[in-house]
Motif scaffolding. Structure first.
Motif, PDB file in Angstrom:
ATOM      1  N   HIS A  26      -2.539  -6.977 -11.699  1.00 53.44           N
ATOM      2  CA  HIS A  26      -2.804  -5.960 -10.301  1.00 53.44           C
ATOM      3  C   HIS A  26      -3.451  -6.751  -9.225  1.00 53.44           C
ATOM      4  CE1 HIS A  26      -5.979  -6.414 -13.449  1.00 53.44           C
ATOM      5  NE2 HIS A  26      -6.808  -6.232 -12.450  1.00 53.44           N
ATOM      6  N   ASP A  65       4.695  -6.977 -14.393  1.00 47.89           N
ATOM      7  CA  ASP A  65       4.430  -5.468 -14.060  1.00 47.89           C
ATOM      8  C   ASP A  65       3.322  -5.447 -13.339  1.00 47.89           C
ATOM      9  OD1 ASP A  65       3.054  -2.944 -14.165  1.00 47.89           O
ATOM     10  OD2 ASP A  65       3.804  -2.528 -16.267  1.00 47.89           O
ATOM     11  N   GLY A 102       0.779  -3.973 -10.318  1.00 46.00           N
ATOM     12  CA  GLY A 102      -0.018  -2.722  -9.670  1.00 46.00           C
ATOM     13  C   GLY A 102      -0.793  -3.092  -8.767  1.00 46.00           C
ATOM     14  N   THR A 161       2.029  -0.143 -14.596  1.00 41.02           N
ATOM     15  CA  THR A 161       3.004   0.683 -13.857  1.00 41.02           C
ATOM     16  C   THR A 161       4.058   1.153 -14.570  1.00 41.02           C
ATOM     17  OG1 THR A 161       4.307  -0.855 -12.799  1.00 41.02           O
ATOM     18  CG2 THR A 161       2.379  -0.837 -11.565  1.00 41.02           C
ATOM     19  N   ALA A 171      -0.668   4.701 -12.417  1.00 40.81           N
ATOM     20  CA  ALA A 171      -0.440   3.906 -11.169  1.00 40.81           C
ATOM     21  C   ALA A 171       0.397   4.213 -10.313  1.00 40.81           C
ATOM     22  CB  ALA A 171      -0.234   2.534 -11.826  1.00 40.81           C
ATOM     23  N   SER A 172       0.074   4.584  -9.101  1.00 41.79           N
ATOM     24  CA  SER A 172       1.085   5.007  -8.242  1.00 41.79           C
ATOM     25  C   SER A 172       1.950   4.121  -7.334  1.00 41.79           C
ATOM     26  CB  SER A 172       0.486   6.165  -7.226  1.00 41.79           C
ATOM     27  OG  SER A 172      -0.503   5.635  -6.584  1.00 41.79           O
ATOM     28  N   GLY A 186       3.735   0.288  -6.768  1.00 36.96           N
ATOM     29  CA  GLY A 186       4.278  -0.669  -7.863  1.00 36.96           C
ATOM     30  C   GLY A 186       4.540  -2.131  -6.788  1.00 36.96           C
TER      31      GLY A 186
END
Ligand code: GDR
Length: 334
Positions: free
Chosen positions: A184, A223, A225, A250, A305-306, A308
């Motif tokens: 993240h 991945d 976020g 995400t 998680a909105s 990406g």
């Protein structure tokens, strides 16, 4: 006022979590590593705010392996919630400094759990775990039940810490939880991680201050976020009735190449014109294809998680453009 104690408060997540908890009305105590430099740029705004620093936000100094001092801080601050974010967080570096990595990331967590175990008032405890614990998983996407097969010193240290947290929960009845976080990112990301390295370079190249960027493995898939969303999930984990572990991800996978093209294209550049591969940044072993299944967090924490990877890349480049432009402005009046 609820009281929170954060280890690693000066890091990316620590700073976002501090802001979130202050907004929610918490008293926030942070543990800062003792060092000769006092760099805590991410907290500077709060640190210089006289209405906040030493009123609602307090900093204490201790290394993670200094059990006596950490115990003293815990006894003094009596936290309701403990967020354990500190540790050696660089996966590549863990091959060069495996002992330090295990000392802080594995043993540091165990020492903290031992302190919590002895306290009369035990704080609800959250440990930031990592997708690196899955290493080369047999299944994709990974969830809380996926077996751990770590392949890096960092991943092994995190797997140890994660299992210890679960053991203290199950054996000693402590409210101890793991947030199993996939990558993240944010404009506050440290500059040695690939995302920030890329976005800072894209901005500097766009502004004519740099021409090339050296990177290692471009095939790595992650991945990615957006960090502020992940600290919100961390808080939610500690508000649950029962302690549990949660994957935070995400569910989308992108390669380093994808991230590069999103970042460079957002400022009209072609990354192929600027990237050089450098063996120094290749790792002796690499996790291949991590992607998380956050269905449990979606359902139980009402969290999703909105933002990406490609969107994070763009917003990080924009922030780096502003930061570089401001730092190269002539200083007026001196
Ligand atoms: P990671 O993040 O190892 O996933 O750990 P990092 O950004 O370091 O690497 C991601 C991928 O990029 C490749 N790569 C490079 N990486 C770095 N740092 N520097 C380079 O020059 C470079 N070139 C290519 C890597 O090989 C890899 O494939 C992060 C950390 O935040 C951990 O603390 C956290 O637990 C995990 O994410 C989830």
């Amino acid at each position: 006022m609820p009281t929170a104690l954060i280890t690693g408060i000066t890091g990316q997540d620590g700073s976002y979590l501090t802001e979130l908890l202050l907004k929610k009305g918490y008293l926030v105590h942070g543990i800062v590593r003792r060092s000769s430099s006092t760099v805590r740029t991410r907290l500077d705004g709060l640190f210089h705010d006289k209405n906040i620093y030493d009123r609602q936000l307090f900093l204490h100094y201790a290394d993670l392996d200094d059990t006596t001092t950490i115990r003293r801080i815990m006894v003094k601050t009596q936290p309701d919630e403990l967020y354990h974010l500190a540790g050696q967080s660089h996966v590549g570096a863990s091959f060069d400094i495996p002992e330090t990595t295990c000392q802080f990331t594995a043993m540091g967590t165990l020492k903290l759990l031992e302190i919590v175990r002895d306290l009369e008032k035990q704080p609800r405890t959250l440990h930031i775990s990592s997708s690196e614990i899955f290493g080369r998983p047999n299944e994709s996407p990974q969830n809380e039940a996926t077996p751990m097969r770590p392949v890096t010193p960092y991943g092994i240290a995190k797997a140890f810490a994660t299992q210890m947290v679960a053991l203290y929960r199950e054996s000693f009845g402590i409210f101890a939880t793991n947030a199993i976080c996939y990558n993240h990112e944010s404009p506050r990301r440290g500059e040695s991680f690939v995302t920030r390295k890329i976005t800072k370079a894209a901005a500097a190249i766009k502004l004519g201050q740099q021409d090339k960027l050296s990177l290692g493995n471009l095939d790595g898939k992650r991945d990615w976020g957006y960090a502020p969303e992940y600290v919100d999930a961390m808080w939610r984990i500690l508000q649950q009735e029962t302690p549990d572990d949660f994957v935070l991800a995400t569910g989308q996978q992108h390669s380093v190449r994808d991230f590069l093209s999103a970042a460079f294209e957002s400022v009209g550049l072609n990354w192929r014109d600027h990237i050089e591969q450098d063996l120094r940044y290749m790792r002796p072993a690499e996790v291949s294809r991590l992607v998380g299944d956050a269905a449990k967090a979606n359902k139980q924490l009402d969290w999703r998680a909105s933002v990406g990877g490609p969107e994070v890349a763009k917003l990080m480049v924009q922030a780096d453009l502003v930061a570089i432009t401001q730092s190269s402005l002539p200083v007026v009046g001196r």
